[in-house]
Design a protein around this motif. Structure first.
Motif, mmCIF file in Angstrom:
data_model
loop_
_atom_site.group_PDB
_atom_site.id
_atom_site.type_symbol
_atom_site.label_atom_id
_atom_site.label_comp_id
_atom_site.label_asym_id
_atom_site.label_seq_id
_atom_site.Cartn_x
_atom_site.Cartn_y
_atom_site.Cartn_z
ATOM 1 N N ARG A 190 8.869 -88.484 -59.134
ATOM 2 C CA ARG A 190 8.398 -89.575 -58.263
ATOM 3 C C ARG A 190 7.308 -89.150 -57.276
ATOM 4 N N PHE A 191 7.210 -87.843 -57.044
ATOM 5 C CA PHE A 191 6.251 -87.351 -56.061
ATOM 6 C C PHE A 191 5.483 -86.166 -56.636
ATOM 7 N N ILE A 192 4.337 -85.888 -56.023
ATOM 8 C CA ILE A 192 3.644 -84.619 -56.284
ATOM 9 C C ILE A 192 4.280 -83.588 -55.365
ATOM 10 N N VAL A 193 4.921 -82.606 -55.954
ATOM 11 C CA VAL A 193 5.698 -81.623 -55.198
ATOM 12 C C VAL A 193 4.974 -80.282 -55.196
ATOM 13 N N ILE A 194 4.781 -79.732 -54.009
ATOM 14 C CA ILE A 194 4.270 -78.369 -53.874
ATOM 15 C C ILE A 194 5.424 -77.536 -53.348
ATOM 16 N N THR A 195 5.783 -76.509 -54.113
ATOM 17 C CA THR A 195 6.953 -75.731 -53.739
ATOM 18 C C THR A 195 6.646 -74.245 -53.784
ATOM 19 N N SER A 196 7.365 -73.490 -52.980
ATOM 20 C CA SER A 196 7.190 -72.042 -52.965
ATOM 21 C C SER A 196 7.846 -71.420 -54.190
ATOM 22 N N ALA A 197 7.235 -70.368 -54.715
ATOM 23 C CA ALA A 197 7.777 -69.696 -55.900
ATOM 24 C C ALA A 197 9.080 -68.982 -55.593
ATOM 25 N N GLY A 198 9.296 -68.623 -54.336
ATOM 26 C CA GLY A 198 10.495 -67.881 -53.941
ATOM 27 C C GLY A 198 10.187 -66.414 -53.712
ATOM 28 N N ASN A 199 11.049 -65.760 -52.960
ATOM 29 C CA ASN A 199 10.821 -64.380 -52.536
ATOM 30 C C ASN A 199 11.920 -63.445 -53.041
ATOM 31 N N GLU A 200 12.301 -63.630 -54.303
ATOM 32 C CA GLU A 200 13.382 -62.827 -54.888
ATOM 33 C C GLU A 200 12.943 -62.173 -56.194
ATOM 34 N N TYR A 201 11.674 -61.779 -56.290
ATOM 35 C CA TYR A 201 11.212 -61.096 -57.497
ATOM 36 C C TYR A 201 12.114 -59.905 -57.797
#
Length: 560
Positions: A190-201
């Motif tokens: 429903r939306f254009i979502v910008i999200t962080s990839a995360g910091n758990e590589y």
């Protein structure tokens, strides 16, 4: 006044640089605006000194207000933010009273403590649309704020976003759970979502390639991967551990990693929608990728770290060009125009004007530096503007900033990685973060070079660097076998865990493990408990060992 060195048969120039046999030689001059803030020393090495707003300068967000000066009828872009710990009294950009009211009413002891020390959500919001020099969006308003830190918060957040209907939705914080993955997937419908990839590589992130999602990883100042930035993203934005924002009562605060990176992309896309309201997800994604800087992640054969790094200034210039050409009429043909992303002429004009201004001091020098940076961001293939930017940063002692521009050429990146790895051998622990990031980024070079660089990383004597090299070795496929065999001799738990994880990753990606598969069975079987401890991947690793022992080598069977 700054004088250049006199040259034979040439009168002394009121000019801050001279051309020598080795290239441009530059005096410090008055080129750089520090906004009243000290430089950042980011490691024990004196050479690793960084501009306080390096991240905003990398993407050109400080140049955007000037680029949009005089543009009329810019739309105000409504933005929603899912995060935690919002304190609107420290917001510096525009927001609706309805969005902030619930958070202004919070007066718990916990929120008071956070107010005193700054808050994550506040830092995110100010990077999106805060005042200069922090924020990226020129004309955007925060219309919805929701806590998304816990699973039990997500349903209420969804209802809020559905009610306020933001054009862009920035999600920088969620729990790493299946419920959160389903929640983000539904939002992205429903939306254009910008999200962080995360910091758990090297853990897998949420939402691998699903929905209308732009996943953002974090880049370190010297053009290398941030140590823990997860894979599976579309692009990088500069953040690492050194990006400045405002989280509380202080004028500026340090922020970090993929949460900050996602906020920069959200602000940059808001600028596009302000110029071109109604642009859809695929169109935004097209021009976003068409304007990225070709950083280390773009070299990777499988671009699981993205296709480049955000270039917010060029995004604005492309949006302006589309509008001048009549957008939205004929939008498909406009997007396919062969010269859509070509700004060589404009970049050349900026460079020429900048060189003329470098003869002077004061504001003209600062204007010259802005134009040099603008020239480079419009045409990153121009080595003259790039080298001048490097020279100015270096002359002013900002060698970490200069290293970023060095890293944008493959030979520069290779030498930069070698320097960082060598720094660990010279003095164990110095440049620790950048050396570990360098070991990981080595895996983004062409395979032949990656093999050599990762082998160097294994010899640093630092278990942390060794572990990062092992994790990055999965990019080599079967060529990783000798590196992993060498790493098997390491006794450190961190390295043993890295070998286990890399073996898993090779198997998951469907590569033939060959000899490593058989050695890996025995190695994993012996070390799995000590290497993984209570890590959640223990169960997956144990199942893989069991199936490998039974001769079930196919990826399909493993995924059942």
């Amino acid at each position: 006044m700054i004088f250049a060195r006199a040259r034979p048969n040439v009168s002394i120039l009121w000019f801050a640089l001279t051309l020598t046999a080795d290239g441009w030689s530059l005096a410090p001059g008055d080129y750089i605006n520090y906004y009243g803030q000290p430089s950042l020393t980011i490691s024990a090495r004196e050479s690793e000194v960084l501009h306080p707003f390096w991240a905003q300068m990398v993407i050109g967000s400080d140049l955007i207000p000037e680029a949009l000066d005089g543009w009329k009828d810019l739309a105000e872009v409504p933005i929603g933010v899912g995060d935690s710990s919002f304190h609107p009294e420290f917001f510096t950009g525009e927001y609706t009273s309805r969005a902030v009211k619930p958070f202004l009413e919070e007066e718990t002891e916990a929120s008071s403590r956070i107010r005193a020390g700054g808050a994550h959500g506040t830092g995110t919001v100010n990077l999106i649309n805060g005042t200069a020099p922090i924020g990226v969006a020129v004309k955007a308003r925060i219309v919805a704020l929701a806590s998304t830190r816990r699973d039990q918060d997500l349903d209420a957040a969804t209802k809020l976003f559905d009610r306020e209907r933001p054009w862009l939705l920035n999600i920088s914080m969620t729990p790493i759970t299946e419920h959160a993955a389903r929640y983000l997937e539904k939002l992205s419908e429903r939306f254009i979502v910008i999200t962080s990839a995360g910091n758990e590589y090297p853990e897998r992130g949420l939402l691998e390639g699903k929905g209308k999602v732009i996943k953002v990883g974090s880049m370190a100042p010297m053009g290398l991967a941030t140590l823990k930035s997860q894979e599976g993203n579309l692009l990088w934005a500069p953040a690492d551990f050194w990006i400045k924002t405002k989280k509380g009562p202080a004028q500026f605060d340090l922020f970090s990693e993929t949460s900050a990176a996602a906020a920069l992309v959200t602000g940059a896309l808001a600028n596009v929608l302000s110029i071109l309201p109604g642009m859809d997800f695929e169109e935004l994604k097209f021009i976003l990728l068409g304007t990225v800087l070709k950083t280390a992640n773009s070299l990777q054969p499988l671009q699981v770290n993205g296709f480049g790094t955000l270039n917010a200034l060029k995004l604005v210039e492309v949006a302006k060009r589309l509008r001048v050409r009549g957008w939205p009429d004929g939008r498909e043909s406009l997007l396919q125009a062969s010269d859509l992303f070509n700004f060589q002429r404009e970049a050349g004009e900026e460079l020429s004007q900048a060189k003329d201004k470098m003869r002077f001091v004061g504001e003209r020098q600062r204007s010259a530096f802005r134009q040099l940076r603008r020239s480079f961001l419009l045409d990153e293939t121009n080595d003259e503007s790039r080298n001048l930017v490097i020279s100015i940063f270096s002359a002013n002692g900002l060698h970490a900033d200069a290293d970023f521009y060095r890293s944008l050429r493959a030979d520069g990146l290779k030498s930069l990685i070698q320097e960082k790895l060598a720094s660990v051998r010279r003095s164990l622990g110095q440049s620790h973060w950048s050396a570990r990031a360098a070991a990981r980024t080595a895996g983004m070079m062409p395979k032949a070079e990656s093999s050599v660089l990762l082998e160097q990383a294994l010899k640093t004597g630092d278990p942390g660097v060794t572990a990062e090299a092992v994790l990055a070795a999965h990019s080599l496929g079967e060529q990783a076998v000798p590196l992993l065999k060498n790493a098997m001799e390491e006794k450190d738990d961190l390295v043993r865990a890295a070998v286990c994880r890399t073996t898993l990753k090779l198997y998951e990606e469907g590569n033939s493990l060959g000899e490593m598969g058989h050695d890996g069975i025995a190695y994993l079987d012996v070390n799995i408990r000590t290497a993984f401890g209570d890590y959640k991947e223990f169960g997956n690793a144990a199942r893989m060992v069991s199936r490998l022992r039974q001769g079930q080598y196919t990826r399909e069977k493993y995924q059942e």
